[in-house]
Design a protein around this motif. Sequence first.
Motif, PDB file in Angstrom:
ATOM      1  N   CYS A 291      -4.727   9.786  -1.297  1.00 46.24           N
ATOM      2  CA  CYS A 291      -3.798   8.791  -0.744  1.00 46.24           C
ATOM      3  C   CYS A 291      -2.770   8.366  -1.786  1.00 46.24           C
ATOM      4  O   CYS A 291      -1.573   8.252  -1.487  1.00 46.24           O
ATOM      5  N   LEU A 295       1.361   8.882  -1.819  1.00 42.01           N
ATOM      6  CA  LEU A 295       2.326   7.810  -2.089  1.00 42.01           C
ATOM      7  C   LEU A 295       3.272   8.199  -3.221  1.00 42.01           C
ATOM      8  O   LEU A 295       4.486   7.947  -3.154  1.00 42.01           O
ATOM      9  N   HIS A 389      -3.849   2.084   5.293  1.00 44.99           N
ATOM     10  CA  HIS A 389      -2.689   1.333   5.787  1.00 44.99           C
ATOM     11  C   HIS A 389      -2.421   0.132   4.880  1.00 44.99           C
ATOM     12  O   HIS A 389      -1.274  -0.137   4.485  1.00 44.99           O
ATOM     13  N   PHE A 392      -1.121   1.281   1.366  1.00 43.98           N
ATOM     14  CA  PHE A 392       0.276   1.705   1.444  1.00 43.98           C
ATOM     15  C   PHE A 392       1.195   0.473   1.501  1.00 43.98           C
ATOM     16  O   PHE A 392       2.258   0.452   0.880  1.00 43.98           O
ATOM     17  N   PHE A 429       6.554   1.336   3.860  1.00 37.44           N
ATOM     18  CA  PHE A 429       5.590   2.236   3.221  1.00 37.44           C
ATOM     19  C   PHE A 429       4.324   2.388   4.061  1.00 37.44           C
ATOM     20  O   PHE A 429       3.745   3.480   4.124  1.00 37.44           O
ATOM     21  N   GLU A 430       3.870   1.318   4.712  1.00 40.21           N
ATOM     22  CA  GLU A 430       2.633   1.442   5.495  1.00 40.21           C
ATOM     23  C   GLU A 430       2.805   2.458   6.622  1.00 40.21           C
ATOM     24  O   GLU A 430       1.835   3.097   7.053  1.00 40.21           O
ATOM     25  N   TRP A 432       4.105   5.281   6.465  1.00 41.57           N
ATOM     26  CA  TRP A 432       3.885   6.651   6.016  1.00 41.57           C
ATOM     27  C   TRP A 432       2.465   7.118   6.320  1.00 41.57           C
ATOM     28  O   TRP A 432       2.190   8.323   6.298  1.00 41.57           O
ATOM     29  N   ALA A 433       1.559   6.211   6.616  1.00 37.23           N
ATOM     30  CA  ALA A 433       0.226   6.619   7.076  1.00 37.23           C
ATOM     31  C   ALA A 433       0.309   7.297   8.435  1.00 37.23           C
ATOM     32  O   ALA A 433      -0.617   8.017   8.835  1.00 37.23           O
TER      33      ALA A 433
END
Length: 590
Positions: A291, A295, A389, A392, A429-430, A432-433
């Motif tokens: 993960c 990122l 989540h 991120f 950014f979250e 991108w999950a």
Amino acid sequence: MPAVASGAGPETGASPIEESLEGMMSRLDVILAADALTDRTLVELMAVYNNVAYVFLYLEAVDDDENFTRLLPWRRAFYQDQELTARIVRRLREMRCADPRLDALREEYLAELTAAERRDPAEDGRLDDLLDEAKAVLAQVQDDRREILRRVGVRAGQADPAAVYYTVLGTMKSTVTRDKLARVWAAARDARQPALLAALDAMVAARRRRSARAGHPNVAAGTLARCRVSEAEIAAFVTSGLETALAAHAEVEAEIAAVTGATSRPMEHFGFAMRTVFGAEPAPTFGVGECLDFLFDVTRAVFGLTLTRRPSGHPHLIKVAVRDADDEIGDILFDLWDTDRRMPGPNHTLGLRARTDWSGLVQRPVAYVSCRFHADAGGTGHLTFQNVHGMFHEFGHALNHLLLRTGVPFRSGLESLPPERLEVLSMWFEKWAYHPEFARRLALGPGSEEQWARCVRIKMFEGRAGLLEQAVTAALDLEVHRSDTGGLRDAFDRLDGRYGIGRHYLLGDVAAYFTWPMYVANPGANFSYLWGAADSAGKFAAFRELSLAEITTRPDLRRILAPCFDADTPAEVPASEAVFRLYGSSALTG
């Protein structure tokens, strides 16, 4: 002067931290003893306080209670010595900076220090006491609800009773039984609601008195003065978001009713609907290393930055250095796992040290990401999708702190952002999950993309189902803090009269949010979550269909995120519909 003797420390001699604090106090004395401050010494003075804050924030973050407590006299020496504060205020008033931008910061710094002088310590203490009272009421509700679970044969232990309740409700096939348990569950909260509202309303009243002394027309006006959009634009955005959320929520409730057969308050049957549609098979977990690597790859593709792990010097921390080609940007410290040494609490990110880059004075920023993830039984360092989540999201805050374009450490990087932008990069950014490339990077074994897709669908439907609560809370926060009289009940009733929110949510469903740190620190500005959800969704749309390889060739895309890093960069009011378009594919049925 220091509240501890020069060189004071353990019998074996002062620690490096103490020597550093002593050196900073000595330098501060030299700066203030000069005939006048210059632009350079003003920046140096701010940098001293930036570093002092860094020392104590770091010790507090890693729960180094021994050193934190031992060094508290130094913190009092820097922050609670009235004579020292008066000397700084006097020097700030005497000078004018040659650089107009620095002079504006000087005035802000002066205003902050003099505002602190005008503050009533007794009232500050009263606000703290009221917050403690409100939290104590919520703790009693938690205990009452643990007892409810015990009576139905479930022992929650130290787990969050709400999470256990959600799981239990999801296993009950009878609509009548679920309705009955939901009524008992709500009654436990409502029985203590008068005490909770009394404490919260007293906090609102205290804020109004403080706001009036500061010359603001209302509490929200003082908070929103830091925004780059007008109060009228914010109010219009919140209204639009609430109206859009109400219409969308009716669809969510209809989908839940279709699955469960519930005819009243369908959201009480949310857990059962989710279990019915998605099943109860174990969800996949995700390696924390994978993960983080993803990122780092996203950050490289979008921003051209390189992130590299470095020794942290602390067994619980992952240290990551951020570089732009040959330039060092700063460091991010990840403290991810729940351990006995840490107090329970929500995930959060601190800007431990702000950036200084002024006329040869350079201090690189440091961000600290704190999560409370439970280690898996095998100790393999795997995360649930919910954890992914959350991590991120916090990474977005950390990178935001590092990349803010401010050269003077007047305040933490995140604190220098206008309130409406606080949650944009973290929520971007979250998301991108949800990006297909994340699934392709995972070592989940056969069917990995299908497992990931199931997690995404669940999380997106949960997000879609929670948007109205987010909008109601934003509207309630703005309503009560723009008003001169009345409390949360009065504000809620006014909103209910205008929009009919009571058909979907009760005041008891959202009152607890007003004890959260963000709500306490920024009264009237908690539309930032609603704003961030909409703005980040609109910004993410430009990246969603592109691979990282394609994004790498499109540096022009960075302009989309420019307002996240520079408060002076204009930003448009986002379309509240953007987040609903993102979640639109997450229908529970069909």
